[in-house]
Design a protein around this motif. Structure first.
Motif, PDB file in Angstrom:
ATOM      1  N   PRO A   1      47.887  12.953  26.709  1.00 52.32           N
ATOM      2  CA  PRO A   1      48.368  13.820  25.636  1.00 52.32           C
ATOM      3  C   PRO A   1      47.701  15.191  25.660  1.00 52.32           C
ATOM      4  CG  PRO A   1      47.941  11.619  24.806  1.00 52.32           C
ATOM      5  CD  PRO A   1      47.368  11.672  26.192  1.00 52.32           C
ATOM      6  N   VAL A   2      48.506  16.230  25.436  1.00 55.82           N
ATOM      7  CA  VAL A   2      48.005  17.599  25.367  1.00 55.82           C
ATOM      8  C   VAL A   2      47.908  18.063  23.921  1.00 55.82           C
ATOM      9  CG1 VAL A   2      48.482  19.993  26.031  1.00 55.82           C
ATOM     10  CG2 VAL A   2      48.950  18.139  27.634  1.00 55.82           C
ATOM     11  N   GLY A   3      48.802  17.592  23.080  1.00 56.51           N
ATOM     12  CA  GLY A   3      48.771  17.985  21.674  1.00 56.51           C
ATOM     13  C   GLY A   3      49.734  17.153  20.847  1.00 56.51           C
ATOM     14  N   THR A   4      49.544  17.182  19.532  1.00 60.85           N
ATOM     15  CA  THR A   4      50.418  16.466  18.605  1.00 60.85           C
ATOM     16  C   THR A   4      50.834  17.383  17.468  1.00 60.85           C
ATOM     17  OG1 THR A   4      48.537  15.659  17.290  1.00 60.85           O
ATOM     18  CG2 THR A   4      49.316  14.238  19.073  1.00 60.85           C
ATOM     19  N   LYS A   5      51.956  17.061  16.838  1.00 63.81           N
ATOM     20  CA  LYS A   5      52.460  17.863  15.719  1.00 63.81           C
ATOM     21  C   LYS A   5      53.191  16.965  14.732  1.00 63.81           C
ATOM     22  CE  LYS A   5      56.180  20.350  16.241  1.00 63.81           C
ATOM     23  NZ  LYS A   5      57.114  21.408  16.679  1.00 63.81           N
ATOM     24  N   VAL A   6      52.894  17.113  13.453  1.00 66.74           N
ATOM     25  CA  VAL A   6      53.598  16.372  12.415  1.00 66.74           C
ATOM     26  C   VAL A   6      54.904  17.090  12.103  1.00 66.74           C
ATOM     27  CG1 VAL A   6      53.568  15.611  10.018  1.00 66.74           C
ATOM     28  CG2 VAL A   6      51.496  15.416  11.405  1.00 66.74           C
ATOM     29  N   VAL A   7      56.012  16.403  12.296  1.00 62.44           N
ATOM     30  CA  VAL A   7      57.322  16.970  11.971  1.00 62.44           C
ATOM     31  C   VAL A   7      57.640  16.736  10.509  1.00 62.44           C
ATOM     32  CG1 VAL A   7      59.783  16.870  12.491  1.00 62.44           C
ATOM     33  CG2 VAL A   7      58.117  16.632  14.337  1.00 62.44           C
ATOM     34  N   SER A   8      57.319  15.536  10.035  1.00 60.86           N
ATOM     35  CA  SER A   8      57.508  15.225   8.616  1.00 60.86           C
ATOM     36  C   SER A   8      56.528  14.131   8.223  1.00 60.86           C
ATOM     37  CB  SER A   8      58.944  14.785   8.325  1.00 60.86           C
ATOM     38  OG  SER A   8      59.246  13.584   9.009  1.00 60.86           O
ATOM     39  N   TYR A   9      56.161  14.110   6.940  1.00 59.62           N
ATOM     40  CA  TYR A   9      55.213  13.099   6.457  1.00 59.62           C
ATOM     41  C   TYR A   9      55.587  12.727   5.031  1.00 59.62           C
ATOM     42  CZ  TYR A   9      50.882  10.720   5.235  1.00 59.62           C
ATOM     43  OH  TYR A   9      49.960   9.782   4.822  1.00 59.62           O
ATOM     44  N   GLY A  10      55.680  11.399   4.783  1.00 58.52           N
ATOM     45  CA  GLY A  10      56.063  10.953   3.455  1.00 58.52           C
ATOM     46  C   GLY A  10      55.180   9.879   2.881  1.00 58.52           C
ATOM     47  N   GLY A  11      53.906   9.860   3.238  1.00 55.08           N
ATOM     48  CA  GLY A  11      52.983   8.868   2.699  1.00 55.08           C
ATOM     49  C   GLY A  11      52.962   7.598   3.517  1.00 55.08           C
ATOM     50  N   ASP A  12      54.070   6.839   3.469  1.00 49.66           N
ATOM     51  CA  ASP A  12      54.148   5.600   4.250  1.00 49.66           C
ATOM     52  C   ASP A  12      55.061   5.737   5.467  1.00 49.66           C
ATOM     53  OD1 ASP A  12      52.401   4.304   2.600  1.00 49.66           O
ATOM     54  OD2 ASP A  12      53.952   3.335   1.391  1.00 49.66           O
ATOM     55  N   SER A  13      55.486   6.941   5.748  1.00 51.26           N
ATOM     56  CA  SER A  13      56.299   7.191   6.940  1.00 51.26           C
ATOM     57  C   SER A  13      55.933   8.550   7.510  1.00 51.26           C
ATOM     58  CB  SER A  13      57.792   7.133   6.602  1.00 51.26           C
ATOM     59  OG  SER A  13      58.133   8.174   5.698  1.00 51.26           O
ATOM     60  N   ALA A  14      56.084   8.693   8.814  1.00 55.37           N
ATOM     61  CA  ALA A  14      55.745   9.961   9.458  1.00 55.37           C
ATOM     62  C   ALA A  14      56.549  10.108  10.738  1.00 55.37           C
ATOM     63  CB  ALA A  14      54.249  10.029   9.778  1.00 55.37           C
ATOM     64  N   THR A  15      56.867  11.348  11.058  1.00 53.85           N
ATOM     65  CA  THR A  15      57.489  11.681  12.334  1.00 53.85           C
ATOM     66  C   THR A  15      56.540  12.613  13.063  1.00 53.85           C
ATOM     67  OG1 THR A  15      59.726  11.475  11.434  1.00 53.85           O
ATOM     68  CG2 THR A  15      59.474  12.703  13.490  1.00 53.85           C
ATOM     69  N   VAL A  16      56.094  12.191  14.244  1.00 49.51           N
ATOM     70  CA  VAL A  16      55.070  12.930  14.980  1.00 49.51           C
ATOM     71  C   VAL A  16      55.541  13.189  16.410  1.00 49.51           C
ATOM     72  CG1 VAL A  16      52.693  12.901  15.835  1.00 49.51           C
ATOM     73  CG2 VAL A  16      53.234  11.891  13.606  1.00 49.51           C
ATOM     74  N   GLU A  17      55.354  14.421  16.870  1.00 48.18           N
ATOM     75  CA  GLU A  17      55.657  14.762  18.250  1.00 48.18           C
ATOM     76  C   GLU A  17      54.378  14.745  19.080  1.00 48.18           C
ATOM     77  OE1 GLU A  17      57.637  18.526  18.350  1.00 48.18           O
ATOM     78  OE2 GLU A  17      59.603  17.645  17.910  1.00 48.18           O
ATOM     79  N   VAL A  18      54.463  14.203  20.276  1.00 46.23           N
ATOM     80  CA  VAL A  18      53.334  14.187  21.212  1.00 46.23           C
ATOM     81  C   VAL A  18      53.778  14.882  22.497  1.00 46.23           C
ATOM     82  CG1 VAL A  18      51.677  12.790  22.487  1.00 46.23           C
ATOM     83  CG2 VAL A  18      52.504  12.009  20.260  1.00 46.23           C
ATOM     84  N   TRP A  19      53.088  15.946  22.848  1.00 44.89           N
ATOM     85  CA  TRP A  19      53.346  16.654  24.106  1.00 44.89           C
ATOM     86  C   TRP A  19      52.324  16.151  25.113  1.00 44.89           C
ATOM     87  CZ3 TRP A  19      51.210  22.103  25.354  1.00 44.89           C
ATOM     88  CH2 TRP A  19      51.725  22.555  26.575  1.00 44.89           C
ATOM     89  N   TYR A  20      52.791  15.737  26.298  1.00 45.79           N
ATOM     90  CA  TYR A  20      51.864  15.130  27.253  1.00 45.79           C
ATOM     91  C   TYR A  20      52.320  15.348  28.695  1.00 45.79           C
ATOM     92  CZ  TYR A  20      55.389  11.411  27.351  1.00 45.79           C
ATOM     93  OH  TYR A  20      56.564  10.713  27.479  1.00 45.79           O
ATOM     94  N   THR A  21      51.364  15.162  29.584  1.00 44.80           N
ATOM     95  CA  THR A  21      51.671  15.140  31.013  1.00 44.80           C
ATOM     96  C   THR A  21      51.514  13.710  31.509  1.00 44.80           C
ATOM     97  OG1 THR A  21      51.102  16.058  33.189  1.00 44.80           O
ATOM     98  CG2 THR A  21      49.285  15.682  31.671  1.00 44.80           C
ATOM     99  N   SER A  22      52.322  13.355  32.480  1.00 43.46           N
ATOM    100  CA  SER A  22      52.335  11.989  32.993  1.00 43.46           C
ATOM    101  C   SER A  22      52.080  11.985  34.489  1.00 43.46           C
ATOM    102  CB  SER A  22      53.696  11.341  32.705  1.00 43.46           C
ATOM    103  OG  SER A  22      53.806  10.077  33.329  1.00 43.46           O
ATOM    104  N   LEU A  23      51.162  11.123  34.941  1.00 41.59           N
ATOM    105  CA  LEU A  23      50.907  10.914  36.369  1.00 41.59           C
ATOM    106  C   LEU A  23      51.582   9.613  36.775  1.00 41.59           C
ATOM    107  CD1 LEU A  23      47.080  11.761  36.514  1.00 41.59           C
ATOM    108  CD2 LEU A  23      49.029  13.300  36.895  1.00 41.59           C
ATOM    109  N   PHE A  24      52.364   9.668  37.860  1.00 44.50           N
ATOM    110  CA  PHE A  24      53.138   8.481  38.221  1.00 44.50           C
ATOM    111  C   PHE A  24      53.350   8.431  39.725  1.00 44.50           C
ATOM    112  CE2 PHE A  24      56.840   5.822  38.789  1.00 44.50           C
ATOM    113  CZ  PHE A  24      56.692   4.846  37.824  1.00 44.50           C
ATOM    114  N   GLY A  25      53.114   7.260  40.320  1.00 41.81           N
ATOM    115  CA  GLY A  25      53.380   7.088  41.744  1.00 41.81           C
ATOM    116  C   GLY A  25      52.425   6.112  42.398  1.00 41.81           C
ATOM    117  N   LEU A  26      52.503   6.036  43.725  1.00 37.88           N
ATOM    118  CA  LEU A  26      51.650   5.156  44.518  1.00 37.88           C
ATOM    119  C   LEU A  26      50.682   5.985  45.348  1.00 37.88           C
ATOM    120  CD1 LEU A  26      54.286   2.576  45.792  1.00 37.88           C
ATOM    121  CD2 LEU A  26      52.335   2.053  44.315  1.00 37.88           C
ATOM    122  N   SER A  27      49.400   5.642  45.245  1.00 38.30           N
ATOM    123  CA  SER A  27      48.372   6.336  46.003  1.00 38.30           C
ATOM    124  C   SER A  27      47.868   5.425  47.103  1.00 38.30           C
ATOM    125  CB  SER A  27      47.211   6.718  45.081  1.00 38.30           C
ATOM    126  OG  SER A  27      46.182   7.340  45.803  1.00 38.30           O
ATOM    127  N   GLY A  28      47.857   5.922  48.321  1.00 38.07           N
ATOM    128  CA  GLY A  28      47.383   5.123  49.443  1.00 38.07           C
ATOM    129  C   GLY A  28      48.106   5.506  50.721  1.00 38.07           C
TER     130      GLY A  28
END
Length: 269
Positions: A177-204
Motif C-alpha cells: 500500500p502507498v496510501g489510503t483515503k476515506v471516501v465516506s464514513y458513517g460510524g458502522d460503515s465506511a468506504t475506503v480507497e487503497v492505492w498500492y503497487t503489486s509485485l507478481f511473478g516467478l523468480s528463478g
C-alpha cells in the motif's frame, strides 16, 4: 483483484509478451550522457529552490488563495491512536472504531488478499474468513475457489494445479500500500480507497513470467461487525501509475532473496 478476466474479487495478472528470464541487468532503454547531465542539473535546481522556499517561511503574509484546499501535514501524521490490537489468523485485527481504524483495516486486508497465500486452498479460506463479513465470506469462498483452482489460469502464470511454483523458482505475489483515503464514513460503515503497487511473478532460473510491478486502487466497503472492520465488497481499477525510472532490473536471485528476507508491515493510518 481479478484473475485473468476482470471478475470482482480476483487478481489481475498481466503476463509479459516476451519469454525468458529478463532480470539479468536489462534496462528499459538507453540514456545519453547529456540527458544524465540535464537530470543532475535539474535535481540541483530543485534542491536550491526547496532551500529558498524553506528559508522564506515566516517572512511573508498569509498563504495564497487556494492553499487551504491542499493536503496538510496532519493528514499523514500519527494520531496517537493504537492502529491495531492483535491478530486473527495471522492478519492484523482489532482496529479502532473510527476512520483511522477503517483505513488501517483496508490497507492490511489488501496485503492479505494480494498475497501468495491466496493461491493455497487452506490459507485462502483462512484469509477470507478473517477479512470478510460472515454473511459474505461463504459466497466469496466459492467464487475464489473456482478462480484460483482453474488449471488454465495457474498454468498461464507458471504454477502447477496445486498452486505451487516449479522446482528452483519462487512464486511472488505481494501488495504494498502507498496510501489510503476515506471516501465516506458513517460510524458502522465506511468506504475506503487503497492505492498500492503489486509485485507478481516467478523468480528463478528459466522463469517465463518474471516478477513485474503493477499499480491499482481498490475501493473497499467495510462494516463494523463483531467489534472489528470487515469487508463486504470491493471494486478495483488501474493506477494511478507513475513513470518508470531508468533502473537496472535485479537478478532473479536478488529478487528471491529480497522477498524471503524482507517481511511485510502492519499498516496504519
Amino acid at each position: 483483484m481479478s484473475l485473468g478476466d476482470d471478475r470482482e474479487g480476483q487478481t489481475r495478472t498481466r503476463l509479459p509478451e516476451t519469454g525468458g528470464d529478463v532480470y539479468g541487468g536489462a534496462r528499459r532503454g538507453g540514456r545519453s550522457s547529456s540527458r544524465s547531465m540535464i537530470t543532475v542539473v535539474g535535481v540541483v535546481v530543485l534542491l536550491v529552490a526547496a532551500i529558498a522556499f524553506a528559508n522564506r517561511g515566516g517572512s511573508g503574509s498569509g498563504s495564497a488563495a487556494g492553499d487551504e484546499d491542499k493536503p496538510k501535514a496532519s493528514s499523514t501524521a500519527a494520531t496517537g491512536t493504537r492502529p491495531v490490537k492483535g491478530k486473527s489468523a495471522g492478519i492484523p485485527a482489532g482496529y479502532a472504531h473510527d476512520e483511522q481504524g477503517a483505513q488501517s483495516a483496508a490497507a492490511n486486508y489488501s496485503v492479505a488478499l494480494g498475497s501468495a497465500d491466496m493461491f493455497n486452498t487452506a490459507t485462502r479460506h483462512t484469509i477470507v474468513d478473517a477479512v470478510y463479513a460472515p454473511d459474505v465470506a461463504a459466497g466469496r469462498q466459492s467464487d475464489l475457489d473456482r478462480a484460483y483452482s482453474s488449471e488454465q489460469f495457474l498454468a498461464n502464470i507458471g504454477l502447477d494445479k496445486s498452486g505451487a511454483a516449479p522446482s528452483g523458482q519462487t512464486f511472488i505475489s505481494r501488495v504494498v500500500p502507498v496510501g489510503t483515503k476515506v471516501v465516506s464514513y458513517g460510524g458502522d460503515s465506511a468506504t475506503v480507497e487503497v492505492w498500492y503497487t503489486s509485485l507478481f511473478g516467478l523468480s528463478g532460473d528459466g522463469s517465463k513470467n518474471p516478477v513485474s510491478e503493477s499499480w491499482y486502487t481498490t475501493t473497499y466497503q467495510l462494516k463494523w461487525i463483531g467489534n472489528d472492520w470487515k469487508v463486504t465488497d470491493f471494486q478495483q481499477k488501474d493506477g494511478p501509475v507513475p513513470v518508470g525510472r531508468d533502473q537496472r532490473a535485479s537478478t532473479a536471485d536478488d529478487m528471491t532473496k529480497a522477498v524471503e528476507e524482507f517481511g511485510g508491515f502492519t499498516y496504519a493510518r
